[in-house]
Design a protein around this motif. Sequence first.
Motif, PDB file in Angstrom:
ATOM      1  N   ARG A 102      45.540 102.637 131.348  1.00  0.00           N
ATOM      2  CA  ARG A 102      46.653 102.058 130.583  1.00  0.00           C
ATOM      3  C   ARG A 102      46.543 100.541 130.607  1.00  0.00           C
ATOM      4  O   ARG A 102      46.303  99.929 131.649  1.00  0.00           O
ATOM      5  N   TYR A 122      44.216 104.026 120.108  1.00  0.00           N
ATOM      6  CA  TYR A 122      44.385 104.584 121.452  1.00  0.00           C
ATOM      7  C   TYR A 122      45.853 104.497 121.892  1.00  0.00           C
ATOM      8  O   TYR A 122      46.178 103.830 122.875  1.00  0.00           O
ATOM      9  N   ASP A 124      47.708 106.472 123.433  1.00  0.00           N
ATOM     10  CA  ASP A 124      47.987 106.998 124.763  1.00  0.00           C
ATOM     11  C   ASP A 124      47.582 106.034 125.868  1.00  0.00           C
ATOM     12  O   ASP A 124      47.948 106.234 127.034  1.00  0.00           O
ATOM     13  N   ARG A 125      46.854 104.977 125.502  1.00  0.00           N
ATOM     14  CA  ARG A 125      46.384 104.027 126.515  1.00  0.00           C
ATOM     15  C   ARG A 125      47.081 102.673 126.425  1.00  0.00           C
ATOM     16  O   ARG A 125      47.098 101.927 127.406  1.00  0.00           O
ATOM     17  N   GLU A 127      50.180 100.517 126.449  1.00  0.00           N
ATOM     18  CA  GLU A 127      51.571 100.630 126.904  1.00  0.00           C
ATOM     19  C   GLU A 127      52.502  99.721 126.124  1.00  0.00           C
ATOM     20  O   GLU A 127      53.617 100.085 125.768  1.00  0.00           O
TER      21      GLU A 127
END
Length: 271
Positions: A102, A122, A124-125, A127
């Motif tokens: 992250r 991305y 999901d990575r 934040e």
Amino acid sequence: MTDAEGTTADSTTQAARLNIDGVGLAYDDEGSGDGAALVFIHGWTANRHRWDHQMDHFKVGRRVIRLDLRGHGESDKPVQRYTIDGLAEDVRRLMDDRGVDRFIPVGHSMGGMIAQKLALAYPDRVERIVLVDSLGRMVYNRGRGLVMTVSKRLPYNLFVAANIMRAFKPGYPREQIRGYVAASQATPRHVVLSCFDAMRAFDVLDRASEIQAPVLLVHGYYDVQLPPREALRLAARCRDAVVKILDTGHEAPVEDPAAVTAAIEDFLARG
């Protein structure tokens, strides 16, 4: 204090290097913490030392990473076509190599374009995302289009100088501006022109609503390179965006580094 190349005079730490398919990228990886790593991405013709103030501040309690994009600074400068997508993939591969899952990309100008590509590719990575003097779509009004057309026909050094000198707020010390101009002119011609074309083609504005992470847009009121209204237009398309306008031109990270750092700090403190 800056030296003739527009970097801080005490920035003597030897950069680490990552080899990506034969291209060496210089980077710094400092600090530690449990939260997502901050990843600082510089802009066109610049280098990782644009972020000296932020690195010194945030490494006290966070992991912070910055790199010289390929073609810039101490990284290798292959003769090739440079794209925003390709530069974003370099950052992603650096994250993979450093074991970072992250992260929070913080991008200035072209670096902000790279940060948006990372957030979209991305989700999901990423934040959060911080965009400094950047936008979602390169737009040219008649006057700016004329400036771009004319400046690109100038001899190489004049072309670079014409763009960098306009980047600062009126009244910024000319001696320091000359240092940044010289550093930009040291960037190879093939890199400068290819990245320039990549920025001209950049357009993710219609996808801004897909960015899932909260977004901070920090922008200089006197930015004539990428006017503040473009940051506002991008913010209006995002799901969760905060805008901070500073008393600077396009080079906010060096014109008022403390203000940029404070804006990022406040954004990170949000729930």
